[in-house]
Write an enzyme that holds these catalytic residues in place. Structure first.
Site, PDB file in Angstrom:
ATOM      1  N   GLU A 167       0.818  -1.222   0.000  1.00 53.87           N
ATOM      2  CA  GLU A 167       0.000   0.000   0.000  1.00 53.87           C
ATOM      3  C   GLU A 167       0.852   1.273   0.000  1.00 53.87           C
ATOM      4  O   GLU A 167       0.775   2.084   0.940  1.00 53.87           O
ATOM      5  CB  GLU A 167      -0.954   0.011   1.198  1.00 53.87           C
ATOM      6  N   GLU A 364      -4.855  -8.923   1.035  1.00 53.11           N
ATOM      7  CA  GLU A 364      -5.492  -8.578   2.311  1.00 53.11           C
ATOM      8  C   GLU A 364      -6.975  -8.356   2.077  1.00 53.11           C
ATOM      9  O   GLU A 364      -7.378  -7.719   1.098  1.00 53.11           O
ATOM     10  CB  GLU A 364      -4.944  -7.265   2.912  1.00 53.11           C
TER      11      GLU A 364
HETATM   12  C1  BG6 Z   1      -4.047  -2.371   5.601  1.00 54.20           C
HETATM   13  C2  BG6 Z   1      -2.619  -2.465   6.072  1.00 54.20           C
HETATM   14  O1  BG6 Z   1      -4.236  -1.087   5.138  1.00 54.20           O
HETATM   15  O2  BG6 Z   1      -5.070  -2.517   6.501  1.00 54.20           O
HETATM   16  C3  BG6 Z   1      -2.439  -3.067   7.432  1.00 54.20           C
HETATM   17  O3  BG6 Z   1      -1.786  -3.092   5.124  1.00 54.20           O
HETATM   18  C4  BG6 Z   1      -3.553  -2.632   8.361  1.00 54.20           C
HETATM   19  O4  BG6 Z   1      -1.166  -2.745   7.916  1.00 54.20           O
HETATM   20  C5  BG6 Z   1      -4.881  -3.117   7.769  1.00 54.20           C
HETATM   21  O5  BG6 Z   1      -3.392  -3.026   9.665  1.00 54.20           O
HETATM   22  C6  BG6 Z   1      -6.106  -2.812   8.607  1.00 54.20           C
HETATM   23  O6  BG6 Z   1      -6.244  -1.453   8.836  1.00 54.20           O
HETATM   24  P1  BG6 Z   1      -6.238  -0.836  10.303  1.00 54.20           P
HETATM   25  O7  BG6 Z   1      -6.036   0.614  10.103  1.00 54.20           O
HETATM   26  O8  BG6 Z   1      -7.545  -1.158  10.899  1.00 54.20           O
HETATM   27  O9  BG6 Z   1      -5.094  -1.483  11.009  1.00 54.20           O
END
Ligand code: BG6
Length: 461
Positions: A167, A364
């Site tokens: 990202e 993800e």
């Molecule tokens: C993604 C990232 O944007 O989302 C992670 O690659 C992150 O590092 C995940 O933890 C979830 O988002 P958040 O802000 O709830 O941790």
């Protein structure tokens, strides 16, 4: 028994995590990164004042964690290397303890039939390099290229799937536009320069990899489809500009080897093109990726602006659109993100139709939920909402595969509850819950559901 949603036999099932969020930065020897520094200077910014020093202690628990991954049906796992652990300070001597640690983790994964996917940069700039200006400074690109080569050299014999960045737009948004990452600057000109230099660093790492290694290398992008409020031309234009800024600014150069003409034109009109040097264009063109990781959590809904931007406010992407709160949208109220499962299919169709159907996987997707202990029953968190979330997305992914999209796997964010940047441990995402006092891990219901899914390569619904 035939399944309604049958996936290919060699589909990649697993999850993703990052170094800063899991290792515990106080463990072992490690240089400081921007998170260590920011936490020291502004601990109040972090939910309940919890910082990156211990997190989920993967550094000491990796053997147990890998056994848990195995139990949860993983055949692959994506992690990141901490640059400031491998090369404290970001430049200079390699830390032998870090080489040993990552070697042990990689070997342990492979011994358990879990393929390691390694990402080089997950938001964690070494502090000394940030003090030199971070990605604003081209010297940092050279330091990153050297770091990438060191990583390929030490681990490339066993790791065959590499990623340059996770990202990359997020540190640009957080650090240079919207103040949710260090260095907390609000300056569009710097943001564009940082984004551009990140892409140059990416292309140099791809080049170095292809010169010397035999696996695949790619990038992981958070693709947030931009849906317009209506088909009105002004709404369509707003959505198009959003797409240029937040998706195509990295997607096009990574896959097509060139920036979108419309984006160049827009930045030219507003006198915000980044500073480039000769040879950059050729570098980007010559170093396209082999494999794309897609992070998908939520769509973006936009509309034309309701009022003209204040000319005294700093120039921002938001000068061109307003966010649109669509009535009736399905929300994950804890994280405040919309859940729109079909988005995953729309992304895949876009990759098929406009990006040569590049090989990709969902790197993800996941659901962060607050106070999950509410769902404890007989010692286990019954996270049916997470199972439904995964199923909902997999159904659309299945349809994409039926329509010949070249998608090879699905990784959940994340393996075990981990430290989520400013949100620390507020929203829990894992297959395994973690008691951060005792570091005890306990499987949630989704862990055994996922193991069954991976075993059968699909599910019935
Ligand atoms: C993604 C990232 O944007 O989302 C992670 O690659 C992150 O590092 C995940 O933890 C979830 O988002 P958040 O802000 O709830 O941790």
């Amino acid at each position: 028994m035939s399944l309604n949603f049958q996936f290919p036999e060699n589909f990649w099932w697993g999850s993703a995590a990052s170094a800063t969020q899991t290792e515990g930065s106080a463990n072992g020897s490690k240089g400081k990164d921007i998170w260590d520094h920011w936490y020291q200077t502004e601990p109040h910014r972090f939910f309940e004042g919890i910082g990156p020093n211990q997190t989920s202690d993967f550094f000491n628990h990796y053997k147990e964690d890998i056994q848990n991954m195995k139990a949860a049906g993983h055949n692959s796992f994506r992690m990141s290397i901490s640059w400031s652990r491998l090369i404290p300070g970001g430049m200079g001597k390699v830390n032998p303890e870090a080489v040993t640690f990552y070697n042990q983790v990689i070997d342990e994964l492979i011994a358990n039939n879990i393929e390691p996917f390694i990402n080089l940069f997950h938001f964690d700039m070494p502090l000394e390099l940030q003090e030199m200006g971070g990605w604003e400074n081209r010297t940092v690109i050279d330091a990153y290229t050297n770091y990438a080569k060191v990583a390929f050299h030490h681990f490339g014999d066993r790791v065959k799937k590499w990623f340059t960045f996770n990202e990359p737009i997020v540190p640009v948004e957080g650090g240079y536009l919207y103040d949710f990452h260090y260095p907390n600057i609000v300056n569009f000109r710097k943001a564009i320069q940082v984004a551009y230099h990140t892409m140059i660093a990416h292309a140099k790492a791809v080049q170095a990899y292809h010169e010397d290694q035999d696996g695949k290398i790619g990038i992981i992008l958070n693709l947030t489809p931009s849906y317009p409020r209506s088909q009105n031309p002004a709404d369509l234009k707003a959505a198009h500009i959003c797409d240029l800024f937040f998706n195509r600014s990295f997607l096009d150069p990574a896959i097509k080897g060139a920036y979108p003409e419309d984006l160049i034109q827009l930045l030219t009109e507003h006198d915000h093109l980044p500073v480039t040097v000769s040879g950059d264009q050729e570098l980007i063109k010559a170093n396209k990726i082999d494999l794309l990781g897609v992070n998908y959590y939520q769509p973006r809904r936009v509309k034309a602006k309701d009022s003209l931007p204040n000319p005294n406010s700093p120039f921002m992407p938001d000068w061109f659109f307003d966010n649109y709160e669509m009535p009736g949208r399905n929300m994950n109220p804890y994280r405040g993100w919309e859940i729109y499962e079909k988005g995953i299919y729309d992304i895949m169709i876009n990759l098929k139709e406009n990006y040569d159907n590049i090989e990709s996987f969902i790197s993800e997707n996941g659901m962060g939920v607050q106070d999950e202990e509410r769902f404890l029953k007989n010692g286990r968190i019954e996270d049916d909402y997470r199972i439904d979330f995964i199923k909902g997305h997999l159904k659309w992914l299945h349809k994409a595969i039926e329509e010949k999209c070249n998608v090879k796997g699905y990784h959940l964010w994340t393996f075990m509850d981990n430290w989520s940047w400013l949100n620390a441990y507020k929203n829990r995402y894992g297959f395994f819950s973690v008691n951060i006092e005792t570091q005890e891990r306990t499987a949630k219901k989704s862990a055994s559901w996922f193991a069954e899914l991976a075993k059968q390569h699909g599910f019935n619904d």
